[in-house]
Design an enzyme around this catalytic site. Structure first.
Site, PDB file in Angstrom:
ATOM      1  N   THR A 250       1.546   3.348  -6.424  1.00 16.15           N
ATOM      2  CA  THR A 250       2.062   3.841  -5.156  1.00 16.15           C
ATOM      3  C   THR A 250       1.442   5.214  -4.924  1.00 16.15           C
ATOM      4  O   THR A 250       0.574   5.658  -5.689  1.00 16.15           O
ATOM      5  CB  THR A 250       3.608   3.904  -5.174  1.00 16.15           C
ATOM      6  OG1 THR A 250       4.080   4.198  -3.858  1.00 16.15           O
ATOM      7  CG2 THR A 250       4.128   4.947  -6.146  1.00 16.15           C
TER       8      THR A 250
ATOM      9  N   GLY B 265      -2.600   2.422  -4.247  1.00 16.51           N
ATOM     10  CA  GLY B 265      -2.120   3.787  -4.261  1.00 16.51           C
ATOM     11  C   GLY B 265      -1.968   4.336  -2.856  1.00 16.51           C
ATOM     12  O   GLY B 265      -1.770   3.596  -1.899  1.00 16.51           O
TER      13      GLY B 265
ATOM     14  N   VAL C   6       0.865  -1.172   0.000  1.00 13.76           N
ATOM     15  CA  VAL C   6       0.000   0.000   0.000  1.00 13.76           C
ATOM     16  C   VAL C   6       0.904   1.225   0.000  1.00 13.76           C
ATOM     17  O   VAL C   6       1.936   1.241   0.681  1.00 13.76           O
ATOM     18  CB  VAL C   6      -0.911   0.029   1.245  1.00 13.76           C
ATOM     19  CG1 VAL C   6      -1.752   1.307   1.263  1.00 13.76           C
ATOM     20  CG2 VAL C   6      -1.802  -1.205   1.292  1.00 13.76           C
ATOM     21  N   CYS C   7       0.535   2.231  -0.788  1.00 15.59           N
ATOM     22  CA  CYS C   7       1.243   3.502  -0.782  1.00 15.59           C
ATOM     23  C   CYS C   7       2.727   3.280  -1.113  1.00 15.59           C
ATOM     24  O   CYS C   7       3.055   2.503  -2.012  1.00 15.59           O
ATOM     25  CB  CYS C   7       1.039   4.177   0.576  1.00 15.59           C
ATOM     26  SG  CYS C   7       1.412   5.946   0.637  1.00 15.59           S
ATOM     27  N   THR C   8       3.634   3.921  -0.377  1.00 18.97           N
ATOM     28  CA  THR C   8       5.061   3.814  -0.690  1.00 18.97           C
ATOM     29  C   THR C   8       5.670   2.497  -0.239  1.00 18.97           C
ATOM     30  O   THR C   8       6.877   2.286  -0.423  1.00 18.97           O
ATOM     31  CB  THR C   8       5.849   4.986  -0.082  1.00 18.97           C
ATOM     32  OG1 THR C   8       5.610   5.046   1.327  1.00 18.97           O
ATOM     33  CG2 THR C   8       5.444   6.288  -0.735  1.00 18.97           C
TER      34      THR C   8
END
Length: 235
Positions: free
Chosen positions: A128, A158, A108-110
């Site tokens: 990301t 994202g 998830v995300c970075t």
């Protein structure tokens, strides 16, 4: 009775708690609707010392790297703490080992940058946080501006709130759509945000400019860390 699905989420200092707690809430609801095989959830770190997040909340790991079982799903959340993880060989080695036997390798995300630094996204489409999208290519990933990206057994979400969409998508992949829909209904996940500023494409220009100015120093540091991690991976 079959063996419960093993789901593990990495916890680490200065992580974004919602990157973890959003998916965690989704995964925790699965046994209510699929009691057999159900799911066992692990919060994983190097030791069991409580970990500080970026939002006051402290999260206590439930299992160490050394004691973690082979996971069916490994998930790496994001946050500024990932800048240290992408150069932490102990973390990267653990993620690689688990990825070898996992059914799904996710982020998830970075957290996607950690998968990338571990060499697990080369040739894969991946999402990301929008502020780090242009850094995925350093690891051979294919940056993809979608809320959730499924490419073979890589599932990436994202930024931050996309973690809930990611987890529901993954539940649909692992089980079926009615199970994912049941979890969504239980969570009353029916978002209607009060403002239309949730992406750089829709945010007012002054809001976007102000935020980009705010994060510019952190983005420089992250880009430098990514460059070093990419060099280490290539070497």
């Amino acid at each position: 009775m079959t063996t419960p699905i093993q789901i593990g989420l990495l916890v680490f200092p200065n992580m974004t708690q919602l990157d973890l707690t959003g998916p965690l809430q989704v995964f925790a609801a699965v046994p209510q609707f699929v009691p057999d095989p159900g799911a066992e959830i692990h919060l994983i770190w190097k030791d069991l010392t409580p970990v500080s997040t970026d939002a006051v909340m402290v999260i206590t790991p439930t299992v160490t790297f050394a004691d973690c079982p082979q996971l069916d799903v490994i998930c790496i959340p994001g946050g500024y703490g990932t800048d240290a993880l992408i150069e932490d060989q102990e973390v990267l080695d653990f993620v690689r080992r688990q990825a070898e036997g996992a059914r799904y390798v996710t982020s998830v995300c970075t957290g996607a940058l950690v998968l990338g630094a571990a060499g697990l996204l080369k040739g894969y489409r991946a999402a990301t946080h929008w502020t780090a999208m242009d850094m995925l290519g350093a690891f051979g990933a294919i940056p993809t501006h979608e809320r959730v990206v499924v490419d073979r057994n890589r599932v990436t979400g994202g930024g931050v709130t996309a973690g809930i969409d990611f987890a529901l998508t993954l539940v649909g992949e692992m089980f079926d759509h009615p199970t994912a829909e049941s979890v969504q209904l239980r969570l009353e996940y029916d978002p209607h945000p009060p403002f239309n500023a949730g992406s750089p494409a829709t945010a007012p220009a002054d809001v976007l400019a102000r935020y980009e100015e705010l994060i510019a120093p952190n983005k420089v540091r992250r880009r430098e860390a990514v460059a070093r991690a990419a060099t280490n991976l290539a070497g």
